[in-house]
Scaffold this active site. Structure first.
Site, PDB file in Angstrom:
ATOM      1  N   ASP A 185     -33.806  16.725 -37.934  1.00  0.00           N
ATOM      2  CA  ASP A 185     -32.855  15.616 -37.888  1.00  0.00           C
ATOM      3  C   ASP A 185     -33.625  14.367 -37.456  1.00  0.00           C
ATOM      4  O   ASP A 185     -34.506  14.461 -36.587  1.00  0.00           O
ATOM      5  CB  ASP A 185     -31.751  15.962 -36.873  1.00  0.00           C
ATOM      6  CG  ASP A 185     -30.562  15.032 -36.990  1.00  0.00           C
ATOM      7  OD1 ASP A 185     -30.735  13.813 -36.748  1.00  0.00           O
ATOM      8  OD2 ASP A 185     -29.479  15.514 -37.334  1.00  0.00           O
ATOM      9  N   GLY A 230     -34.413   8.858 -44.500  1.00  0.00           N
ATOM     10  CA  GLY A 230     -33.320   9.724 -44.049  1.00  0.00           C
ATOM     11  C   GLY A 230     -32.207   8.955 -43.368  1.00  0.00           C
ATOM     12  O   GLY A 230     -32.459   8.027 -42.604  1.00  0.00           O
ATOM     13  N   GLY A 231     -30.986   9.362 -43.646  1.00  0.00           N
ATOM     14  CA  GLY A 231     -29.831   8.739 -43.011  1.00  0.00           C
ATOM     15  C   GLY A 231     -28.662   8.672 -43.960  1.00  0.00           C
ATOM     16  O   GLY A 231     -28.667   9.319 -45.014  1.00  0.00           O
ATOM     17  N   VAL A 232     -27.635   7.902 -43.560  1.00  0.00           N
ATOM     18  CA  VAL A 232     -26.464   7.768 -44.436  1.00  0.00           C
ATOM     19  C   VAL A 232     -26.683   6.564 -45.357  1.00  0.00           C
ATOM     20  O   VAL A 232     -27.094   5.503 -44.903  1.00  0.00           O
ATOM     21  CB  VAL A 232     -25.152   7.653 -43.636  1.00  0.00           C
ATOM     22  CG1 VAL A 232     -24.859   8.953 -42.898  1.00  0.00           C
ATOM     23  CG2 VAL A 232     -25.150   6.496 -42.674  1.00  0.00           C
ATOM     24  N   SER A 242     -30.674  -1.242 -56.145  1.00  0.00           N
ATOM     25  CA  SER A 242     -29.909  -0.151 -56.765  1.00  0.00           C
ATOM     26  C   SER A 242     -30.897   0.810 -57.416  1.00  0.00           C
ATOM     27  O   SER A 242     -31.364   0.574 -58.531  1.00  0.00           O
ATOM     28  CB  SER A 242     -28.931  -0.715 -57.793  1.00  0.00           C
ATOM     29  OG  SER A 242     -28.211   0.320 -58.407  1.00  0.00           O
ATOM     30  N   ARG A 296     -24.191  -4.644 -62.900  1.00  0.00           N
ATOM     31  CA  ARG A 296     -24.851  -5.182 -61.696  1.00  0.00           C
ATOM     32  C   ARG A 296     -26.298  -4.698 -61.611  1.00  0.00           C
ATOM     33  O   ARG A 296     -27.206  -5.446 -61.231  1.00  0.00           O
ATOM     34  CB  ARG A 296     -24.072  -4.753 -60.457  1.00  0.00           C
ATOM     35  CG  ARG A 296     -24.724  -5.146 -59.140  1.00  0.00           C
ATOM     36  CD  ARG A 296     -23.812  -4.853 -57.960  1.00  0.00           C
ATOM     37  NE  ARG A 296     -24.474  -5.088 -56.689  1.00  0.00           N
ATOM     38  CZ  ARG A 296     -25.115  -4.162 -55.984  1.00  0.00           C
ATOM     39  NH1 ARG A 296     -25.159  -2.902 -56.416  1.00  0.00           N
ATOM     40  NH2 ARG A 296     -25.708  -4.473 -54.849  1.00  0.00           N
ATOM     41  N   SER A 324     -31.706  -2.065 -47.060  1.00  0.00           N
ATOM     42  CA  SER A 324     -30.768  -2.193 -48.183  1.00  0.00           C
ATOM     43  C   SER A 324     -30.391  -3.652 -48.415  1.00  0.00           C
ATOM     44  O   SER A 324     -30.341  -4.456 -47.462  1.00  0.00           O
ATOM     45  CB  SER A 324     -29.496  -1.394 -47.876  1.00  0.00           C
ATOM     46  OG  SER A 324     -28.466  -1.739 -48.770  1.00  0.00           O
ATOM     47  N   TYR A 327     -22.600  -0.596 -42.696  1.00  0.00           N
ATOM     48  CA  TYR A 327     -23.853  -0.076 -43.275  1.00  0.00           C
ATOM     49  C   TYR A 327     -24.924  -1.171 -43.290  1.00  0.00           C
ATOM     50  O   TYR A 327     -26.070  -0.942 -42.874  1.00  0.00           O
ATOM     51  CB  TYR A 327     -23.568   0.440 -44.686  1.00  0.00           C
ATOM     52  CG  TYR A 327     -24.784   0.845 -45.479  1.00  0.00           C
ATOM     53  CD1 TYR A 327     -25.571   1.929 -45.095  1.00  0.00           C
ATOM     54  CD2 TYR A 327     -25.143   0.149 -46.638  1.00  0.00           C
ATOM     55  CE1 TYR A 327     -26.684   2.304 -45.837  1.00  0.00           C
ATOM     56  CE2 TYR A 327     -26.241   0.524 -47.387  1.00  0.00           C
ATOM     57  CZ  TYR A 327     -27.016   1.597 -46.986  1.00  0.00           C
ATOM     58  OH  TYR A 327     -28.120   1.962 -47.724  1.00  0.00           O
TER      59      TYR A 327
HETATM   60  N1  LIG Z   1     -30.128   4.831 -53.547  1.00  0.00           N
HETATM   61  C1  LIG Z   1     -30.059   3.498 -53.450  1.00  0.00           C
HETATM   62  O1  LIG Z   1     -29.763   2.771 -54.421  1.00  0.00           O
HETATM   63  C2  LIG Z   1     -30.355   2.840 -52.119  1.00  0.00           C
HETATM   64  C3  LIG Z   1     -30.143   1.466 -51.996  1.00  0.00           C
HETATM   65  C4  LIG Z   1     -30.429   0.864 -50.800  1.00  0.00           C
HETATM   66  C5  LIG Z   1     -30.938   1.597 -49.748  1.00  0.00           C
HETATM   67  N2  LIG Z   1     -31.106   2.925 -49.870  1.00  0.00           N
HETATM   68  C6  LIG Z   1     -31.597   3.691 -48.709  1.00  0.00           C
HETATM   69  O2  LIG Z   1     -32.614   4.590 -49.129  1.00  0.00           O
HETATM   70  C7  LIG Z   1     -32.546   5.772 -48.352  1.00  0.00           C
HETATM   71  C8  LIG Z   1     -32.435   6.992 -49.267  1.00  0.00           C
HETATM   72  O3  LIG Z   1     -31.280   6.845 -50.066  1.00  0.00           O
HETATM   73  P1  LIG Z   1     -30.815   7.977 -51.073  1.00  0.00           P
HETATM   74  O4  LIG Z   1     -30.070   7.307 -52.161  1.00  0.00           O
HETATM   75  O5  LIG Z   1     -31.952   8.866 -51.397  1.00  0.00           O
HETATM   76  O6  LIG Z   1     -29.757   8.737 -50.154  1.00  0.00           O
HETATM   77  P2  LIG Z   1     -29.444  10.294 -50.116  1.00  0.00           P
HETATM   78  O7  LIG Z   1     -28.138  10.439 -49.391  1.00  0.00           O
HETATM   79  O8  LIG Z   1     -29.575  10.900 -51.466  1.00  0.00           O
HETATM   80  O9  LIG Z   1     -30.628  10.850 -49.204  1.00  0.00           O
HETATM   81  C9  LIG Z   1     -30.630  10.700 -47.810  1.00  0.00           C
HETATM   82  C10 LIG Z   1     -31.196  11.980 -47.208  1.00  0.00           C
HETATM   83  O10 LIG Z   1     -31.158  11.833 -45.780  1.00  0.00           O
HETATM   84  C11 LIG Z   1     -30.777  13.078 -45.233  1.00  0.00           C
HETATM   85  N3  LIG Z   1     -30.159  12.877 -43.925  1.00  0.00           N
HETATM   86  C12 LIG Z   1     -28.926  12.392 -43.653  1.00  0.00           C
HETATM   87  N4  LIG Z   1     -28.706  12.390 -42.347  1.00  0.00           N
HETATM   88  C13 LIG Z   1     -29.836  12.874 -41.767  1.00  0.00           C
HETATM   89  C14 LIG Z   1     -30.237  13.102 -40.431  1.00  0.00           C
HETATM   90  N5  LIG Z   1     -29.408  12.854 -39.398  1.00  0.00           N
HETATM   91  N6  LIG Z   1     -31.465  13.587 -40.204  1.00  0.00           N
HETATM   92  C15 LIG Z   1     -32.306  13.871 -41.224  1.00  0.00           C
HETATM   93  N7  LIG Z   1     -32.000  13.680 -42.532  1.00  0.00           N
HETATM   94  C16 LIG Z   1     -30.766  13.177 -42.785  1.00  0.00           C
HETATM   95  C17 LIG Z   1     -29.800  13.694 -46.228  1.00  0.00           C
HETATM   96  O11 LIG Z   1     -29.740  15.125 -46.079  1.00  0.00           O
HETATM   97  C18 LIG Z   1     -30.380  13.242 -47.554  1.00  0.00           C
HETATM   98  O12 LIG Z   1     -31.230  14.224 -48.124  1.00  0.00           O
HETATM   99  C19 LIG Z   1     -31.356   5.622 -47.406  1.00  0.00           C
HETATM  100  O13 LIG Z   1     -31.833   5.161 -46.165  1.00  0.00           O
HETATM  101  C20 LIG Z   1     -30.520   4.549 -48.075  1.00  0.00           C
HETATM  102  O14 LIG Z   1     -29.737   3.827 -47.128  1.00  0.00           O
HETATM  103  C21 LIG Z   1     -30.827   3.579 -51.030  1.00  0.00           C
END
Ligand SMILES: NC(=O)c1ccc[n+]([C@@H]2O[C@H](COP(=O)([O-])OP(=O)(O)OC[C@H]3O[C@@H](n4cnc5c(N)ncnc54)[C@H](O)[C@@H]3O)[C@@H](O)[C@H]2O)c1
Length: 257
Positions: free
Chosen positions: A48, A69-71, A159, A168, A108, A130
């Site tokens: 985690d 990692g994260g939300v 994105s 977008r 982001s 967020y």
């Molecule tokens: N996908 C996009 O377009 C986008 C855009 C802007 C920013 N981001 C950022 O990029 C990063 C990755 O995004 P993504 O689209 O791959 O998201 P995703 O949800 O697919 O991947 C996030 C991963 O983090 C893990 N995770 C969640 N909570 C956790 C914790 N407490 N400890 C350890 N691992 C944890 C999840 O299991 C998941 O595998 C994130 O930080 C997101 O905010 C993504």
């Protein structure tokens, strides 16, 4: 390079891992969920992002950290603060303890999502809890970079996806290839300090300033325009601000993903 990735089972990580391995990098994959498959050159550690001792052990001997990692979208402030802000602080603490000096931090566009969509700057205002969480995490990265001599890049990812998903995204798309180029540039940037850049491809329609990215050696190659014929017409989502739907949905309520 020997690199640790948090959020290694997620969408962005799954897209870029093969491209980082192709550069000859070795990867330590951290997540609460195991990735579907492991390739040669990859090792998984269940961790985690709030678990400092697990992070510290996993970071021993690595050259850099890719913190994904994260939300990845709107949640209650308590969840955002706990996972995205305190989780980023735990990553930074563990890096310092393990003697790791290079960081790619996935921020982001929602950190500055209330900026006008046609002429956005890297300034706040954010559009959501967020976005505020990403901005707070960036501020945390700055403190650790300045105090401990880190070379850290926060990329305000727009994105991400295999193709642009909607109208977008014709302006906002970050391709997997460019995401890998951005991570590689960030982890070879000498700094020291904290740079904030846009995480976006070389899209013809992008309003995002490429200069901060160029300054750390990021040179994107992909253009969403090549996929414009595959994208459905614009829907109901307001597109006048950078954060689009995030600017109008209720605060703290999970939307979309
Ligand atoms: N996908 C996009 O377009 C986008 C855009 C802007 C920013 N981001 C950022 O990029 C990063 C990755 O995004 P993504 O689209 O791959 O998201 P995703 O949800 O697919 O991947 C996030 C991963 O983090 C893990 N995770 C969640 N909570 C956790 C914790 N407490 N400890 C350890 N691992 C944890 C999840 O299991 C998941 O595998 C994130 O930080 C997101 O905010 C993504």
């Amino acid at each position: 390079m020997h690199v640790a990735l948090t959020g290694a089972a997620g969408r962005v990580a799954s897209g870029i891992r093969p491209l980082l391995l192709a550069r000859g990098w070795e990867l330590v994959l951290l997540d609460v969920d195991a990735p579907a498959e492991l390739a040669s050159g990859e090792r998984f550690v269940a961790a985690d992002v709030r678990d400092g001792s697990a992070l510290r052990r996993a970071f021993a001997g690595v050259d850099g950290v890719v913190h994904l990692g994260g939300v990845p979208s709107e949640r209650s402030w308590d969840v955002i603060h706990d996972v995205n802000v305190l989780g980023t602080r735990a990553v930074l603490e563990a890096m310092v303890d393990a003697g790791v000096h290079r960081l790619f931090h996935a921020s982001s566009v929602h950190a500055s999502g209330f900026e006008p969509a046609d002429a956005p700057t890297l300034a706040a205002p954010s559009d959501s809890f967020y976005g505020v969480g990403k901005l707070a995490a960036e501020a945390m990265v700055s403190v650790y970079a300045d105090r401990f001599g880190l070379s850290a890049v926060s990329a305000r990812i727009a994105s991400y996806g295999p193709q642009p998903a909607n109208v977008r995204a014709l302006a906002m798309w970050l391709s997997p290839g460019d995401a890998a180029r951005l991570v590689a540039a960030a982890l070879t940037w000498d700094g020291p300090g904290h740079a904030v850049v846009w995480g976006v491809s070389a899209n013809t329609r992008s309003p995002l300033d490429p200069e901060p990215g160029r300054a750390i050696g990021y040179h994107p190659l992909d253009d969403a325009e090549a996929h414009a014929h595959t994208v459905a017409p614009a829907g109901e989502e307001p597109l006048d601000r950078l954060g689009a739907g995030f600017c109008v949905r209720p605060l703290g309520i999970r939307g979309g993903r």
